[in-house]
Structures are given as C-alpha cells and as structure tokens.
Design a protein around this motif. Structure first.
Motif, PDB file in Angstrom:
ATOM      1  N   MET A  62       0.845  -1.195   0.000  1.00  0.00           N
ATOM      2  CA  MET A  62       0.000   0.000   0.000  1.00  0.00           C
ATOM      3  C   MET A  62       0.881   1.247   0.000  1.00  0.00           C
ATOM      4  N   SER A  63       0.599   2.187  -0.883  1.00  0.00           N
ATOM      5  CA  SER A  63       1.389   3.422  -0.906  1.00  0.00           C
ATOM      6  C   SER A  63       1.046   4.270   0.311  1.00  0.00           C
ATOM      7  N   PRO A  64       1.982   5.090   0.772  1.00  0.00           N
ATOM      8  CA  PRO A  64       1.711   5.861   1.982  1.00  0.00           C
ATOM      9  C   PRO A  64       0.548   6.825   1.773  1.00  0.00           C
ATOM     10  N   THR A  65      -0.306   6.902   2.782  1.00  0.00           N
ATOM     11  CA  THR A  65      -1.462   7.784   2.695  1.00  0.00           C
ATOM     12  C   THR A  65      -1.045   9.194   3.050  1.00  0.00           C
ATOM     13  N   THR A  66      -1.302  10.139   2.161  1.00  0.00           N
ATOM     14  CA  THR A  66      -0.949  11.518   2.482  1.00  0.00           C
ATOM     15  C   THR A  66      -2.176  12.393   2.661  1.00  0.00           C
ATOM     16  N   ARG A  67      -3.332  11.938   2.154  1.00  0.00           N
ATOM     17  CA  ARG A  67      -4.515  12.791   2.245  1.00  0.00           C
ATOM     18  C   ARG A  67      -5.752  11.937   2.514  1.00  0.00           C
ATOM     19  N   VAL A  68      -6.348  12.145   3.688  1.00  0.00           N
ATOM     20  CA  VAL A  68      -7.595  11.469   4.029  1.00  0.00           C
ATOM     21  C   VAL A  68      -8.732  12.476   3.870  1.00  0.00           C
ATOM     22  N   VAL A  69      -9.734  12.110   3.098  1.00  0.00           N
ATOM     23  CA  VAL A  69     -10.927  12.944   2.949  1.00  0.00           C
ATOM     24  C   VAL A  69     -12.079  12.241   3.656  1.00  0.00           C
ATOM     25  N   GLU A 109      -3.467   8.514  16.496  1.00  0.00           N
ATOM     26  CA  GLU A 109      -2.688   7.362  16.057  1.00  0.00           C
ATOM     27  C   GLU A 109      -1.404   7.772  15.338  1.00  0.00           C
ATOM     28  N   GLY A 110      -1.166   9.079  15.228  1.00  0.00           N
ATOM     29  CA  GLY A 110       0.095   9.536  14.652  1.00  0.00           C
ATOM     30  C   GLY A 110       0.059   9.837  13.167  1.00  0.00           C
ATOM     31  N   PHE A 111      -1.141   9.902  12.566  1.00  0.00           N
ATOM     32  CA  PHE A 111      -1.224  10.239  11.142  1.00  0.00           C
ATOM     33  C   PHE A 111      -0.781  11.689  10.933  1.00  0.00           C
ATOM     34  N   ASP A 112       0.145  11.894   9.982  1.00  0.00           N
ATOM     35  CA  ASP A 112       0.746  13.215   9.824  1.00  0.00           C
ATOM     36  C   ASP A 112       0.326  13.910   8.528  1.00  0.00           C
ATOM     37  N   GLY A 113      -0.478  13.240   7.695  1.00  0.00           N
ATOM     38  CA  GLY A 113      -0.841  13.816   6.400  1.00  0.00           C
ATOM     39  C   GLY A 113      -1.993  14.810   6.512  1.00  0.00           C
ATOM     40  N   GLN A 159      -5.622  23.419  15.509  1.00  0.00           N
ATOM     41  CA  GLN A 159      -4.542  22.795  16.294  1.00  0.00           C
ATOM     42  C   GLN A 159      -4.186  21.418  15.753  1.00  0.00           C
ATOM     43  N   GLN A 160      -5.212  20.660  15.364  1.00  0.00           N
ATOM     44  CA  GLN A 160      -4.991  19.288  14.898  1.00  0.00           C
ATOM     45  C   GLN A 160      -4.828  19.218  13.380  1.00  0.00           C
ATOM     46  N   ARG A 161      -4.721  20.357  12.737  1.00  0.00           N
ATOM     47  CA  ARG A 161      -4.565  20.437  11.267  1.00  0.00           C
ATOM     48  C   ARG A 161      -5.647  19.629  10.556  1.00  0.00           C
ATOM     49  N   ILE A 162      -6.893  19.910  10.961  1.00  0.00           N
ATOM     50  CA  ILE A 162      -8.051  19.306  10.295  1.00  0.00           C
ATOM     51  C   ILE A 162      -8.738  20.416   9.504  1.00  0.00           C
TER      52      ILE A 162
END
Lengths: 69, 390
Positions: B1-8, B26-30, B72-75
């Motif tokens: 699986m390619s690294p996930t950079t953008r979750v919509v 969980e540490g997701f940084d994208g 703060q959470q970059r959402i």
C-alpha cells in the motif's frame, strides 16, 4: 495534565469509567466523578481514551498552560 | 500500500470528527479534509430532542469540539458543502458546486437523514434531525401550543416530554400497538407510555397517518384510520434513511447503508463509520448498522488504526440512552426479537431497576431504569462483554 469535567452535560454513560477506571467513577445517578485530577504521565493515554469515549464530550484535558492537551 | 498523504472524510458529524481526531491520536501526519453539508461547526445531535429543545443548552453548548481544535490538529473543514458523487477509479469526491476533491483514503461518514412522511404537505410538518430543524421547531412553539407527534420512538417521545415541560399539550400517533415495543419489549414500552400519560400526553396507537391537511386557520390536521388529530404543529419522528445517494460507485454495496468488513472497510482505501456503516460482526457473521451516539467514535478508532496499518476488527457492544419523563433509560447490548425481559435488581422501592434481556440462556442486553450506577456491574454479564462499548 489537568482533567476537567462539565457535570451539567454528563449523560451518565459510564464510558469514562470503562476506559479509565482508576481516573473516573460515577455517582448513584451515573454522573461522572473525577478520581485523579492530575494524572501522571503514564495515565495520560487512558485519560485521552476516556475523553474520546465520552458521548457528551464533558471531559477536557488541559496542559500546564491551560491549552487543550 | 502506498503511503497515505490525504484522508478525505465526507460527513462532519460525530463519526467524521472522531475519525479525524483519532487519526491524529494514532500519529497520522498527512492532510485531513472534513467535508460537511451543514454550515454549522460540527455539533452533537442527541441534545436536539433534549436539552436544546428544552432551552437548557445553547447552540454553543452543542459543539463537538472547541473551534480551535480543528486548526490545532490540522483538520481542514469544508462546511456547507455537499458531496454529490464519487469516482473511486481516479479517487475523487464530487461536490455540489462542481468541485472535485482528490483523496488517498476516503472515509464515508455522511450519516442518515430524517425519513419524511409521505404526503407531508410540504413544510407543514417539523422534523428533529438537524440543528436547523430543531431551532426552527423550537422557535415555532408557544406555551399552550397543541402538538401532534407522529412516531412514538425515542425521538418522538423525548420531544413529547420536553414540549410538555414547555407548557404545550401533546398527542402522539403511532401505528404499533405499544410504543418502543421493538427495542424495549411491550412491558417496558407500556410503562413508558404510562409515564407520558401521567404528564397529560394522549396516545393514538395502532393508527397510521393517511394524509396531512393544512387548514385556512393555520392548524394542521393529521388524518388517521378512523379519526383526525388537529394541532398547531406536527412533529414527525419516524426513523432515518442513510445518505448513500452520492456514493455512485457500483463496487460499494449501498443497499442499506454502506456494507463494510470487520475493519469498517467498504472497498480498497474506502471506509465507512457511524449511522451509515453496516459493519461485519465476526462473532455472529451478521452485518449490523447501529444508529447510536457512541458507535461512530468506536468505528473511528477501528478505521484510524486500520489506515495506520493496525488490523483490529471492530467488536462493539451497542449502547444508548434516552430521557423520558422522570426516567433515564440506558441499555447495553442489542437483544434480538424474542428475548425475554427479567428484572434482575431493584433499588429504592422499585424507582431504580435493571432488566436483563435473555435468549437461549444468554444475556443479550442489560437495561437500567434510572439506574446508571447499578447498570455498570450488570454490563459485565453480557455475552461478548469483553468488547468495546459503543
């Protein structure tokens, strides 16, 4: 870390007690009681789980500066 | 699986917000983009029929998170924007304004909407699903208003309790012979009916609305099988319909919500959480769709972990609560039809009690009647009680 709760909005689900039984309890009506207002570092993850599990979002965790932790 | 950079995430209610926050936990940084069709900051729905309607909560009290948390959470929030289509081949969500939003991983959290009464005569009926619904209905109420409520489910009866407290009079219309007999059994349903009757609520049971008529004087008639109820306002609470129309990809089964495996996964890189998600329960082999307030955050944890590479099947115990006149009901578990209800413990001369729902010798549900504290220990008697409560 400081644990703050807003009892007015508590819906007595007991989710916090299930997530972190050493940090939270319930009174006879099920309303949240904080057992440990300043949990040590090792309990921070449990406190976060409890805050996330609360269906009414009444648990707020603050860092030393008072920001949302 | 390619690294996930953008979750919509499509749907900015409790499931969408919980997924976004849990991904950060969980540490997701994208990038995380949260799309919602309502213009309000993400808010909590259960108080709509309870504290908001009663006037105990303001709109600000409903916020799921303080506004600053998203930054703060970059959402990133995209509110007032409805998803209208999905192209899972090029991995894009289509929006009502014609925009297309690319994703690496998509989380479907678009929930459900109020089921409309057939022939509800346009705007003659009120609903209680969104904040705008609740504010509009509340603004229309006056002390002494006469309210007809169609549907004696939890929402309808909670509203009956609140508007009675506001000085309105209420008639409740329900096609079933006993309110709440489905989820609670006939005995407890009848007991809840009696609580409402003691506050002056009148029931029309076994009666199906045939049509709605608006009179010249502004009153609304609900024409039933053999009688007509006339009211200043008609409130409808007859269930929900999952918001699946925008999911225009035929690899996803949307026949009743979004069909998912035990990781809340509907297809490669597509997950679903909350009211819309029909998730495989590996203990029973059944797919279940649960519309309770605590289910979406539990789904969110499963999804966030799975996106981060942790395979942990969803195993939850459903939980709900409801406020009825003078009584808070809470239930863990999901009894199947035919379960026998047995009073297991009482307190304070019967004012508080716990009921077990038993089938084939197994406790499938435990219910507390003003017995939150007592209920905690009974929860441990449930089958599969080691699972997460949701």
């Amino acid at each position: 870390m400081k644990v703050e709760v807003n009892e007015k909005h508590c819906v007595a689900s007991g989710a916090c007690v299930l997530a972190a039984p050493d940090l939270f309890d319930q009174d006879d009506d099920g309303i949240v009681l904080v057992l440990e207002e300043h949990p040590g570092e090792t309990r921070h993850a449990a406190a976060r789980r409890a805050a996330a599990a609360c269906p009414a979002q009444v648990i707020h965790l603050r860092d030393k500066e008072g920001a949302v932790a | 699986m390619s690294p996930t950079t953008r979750v919509v995430i499509v749907g900015a209610s409790v499931g969408g917000v919980a997924t976004a926050l849990q991904l950060r936990e969980e540490g997701f940084d994208g990038e995380i983009l949260l799309i919602g069709d309502e213009r309000h900051l993400p808010y909590d729905r259960p108080p709509l029929s309870k504290q908001l309607l009663a006037g105990d909560f303001t709109v600000d009290d409903l916020a799921l998170q303080p506004a600053e948390v998203y930054a703060q959470q970059r959402i990133e929030l995209l509110l007032g924007s409805a998803a209208t289509g999905l192209d899972a081949v090029v991995k894009q969500v289509e929006l009502a304004d014609g925009g297309r939003v690319p994703y690496d991983v998509l989380v479907i959290a678009s929930g459900a909407r109020a089921r409309r009464l057939p022939n509800d005569a346009g705007s003659a009926c009120w609903y209680l699903r969104t904040l705008d619904d609740a504010l509009a209905f509340k603004a229309a109420l006056r002390p002494g208003s006469h309210i007809a409520i169609i549907g004696a489910g939890f929402i309808g009866l909670e509203a009956a309790s609140v508007v009675t407290g506001l000085g309105c009079t209420v008639e409740v219309i329900e096609p079933q012979p006993v309110p709440l007999a489905g989820p609670l059994g006939a005995e407890l349903g009848a007991r809840i009916q009696a609580l409402h009757e003691n506050t002056g609520v009148r029931f029309h049971l076994g009666q199906t609305p045939q049509r709605i008529e608006v009179n010249d004087d502004g009153r609304t008639n609900v024409v039933l099988d053999d009688r007509t109820v006339s009211a200043d306002h008609v409130l409808v609470g007859i269930g929900t319909i999952p918001n699946t129309e925008w999911i225009t990809d035929n690899r996803i089964d949307t026949s009743n919500g979004v069909l998912c495996d035990e990781y809340c996964q509907a297809a490669n890189d597509i997950y679903a959480v909350g009211d819309i998600a029909r998730v495989l329960d590996t203990r029973t082999g059944r797919h279940v769709r649960v519309e309770h307030r605590m289910t979406p955050p539990a789904h969110a944890t499963t999804v966030a972990r799975h996106i981060m590479g942790v395979e942990e099947a969803f195993r939850g115990i459903p939980y709900f609560w409801s406020d009825q006149p003078g009584v808070r009901i809470q239930m863990f578990g999901r009894p199947q039809p035919g379960a026998e209800s047995v009073v297991a413990e009482t307190n304070d001369d019967g004012a508080r009690f716990v009921v077990h729902f038993v089938r084939d010798g197994q406790i499938e549900g435990v219910l507390g009647w003003n017995a939150a504290k007592l209920l905690a220990k009974h929860r441990g008697l449930l089958v599969n009680q080691d699972a997460t409560v949701h």
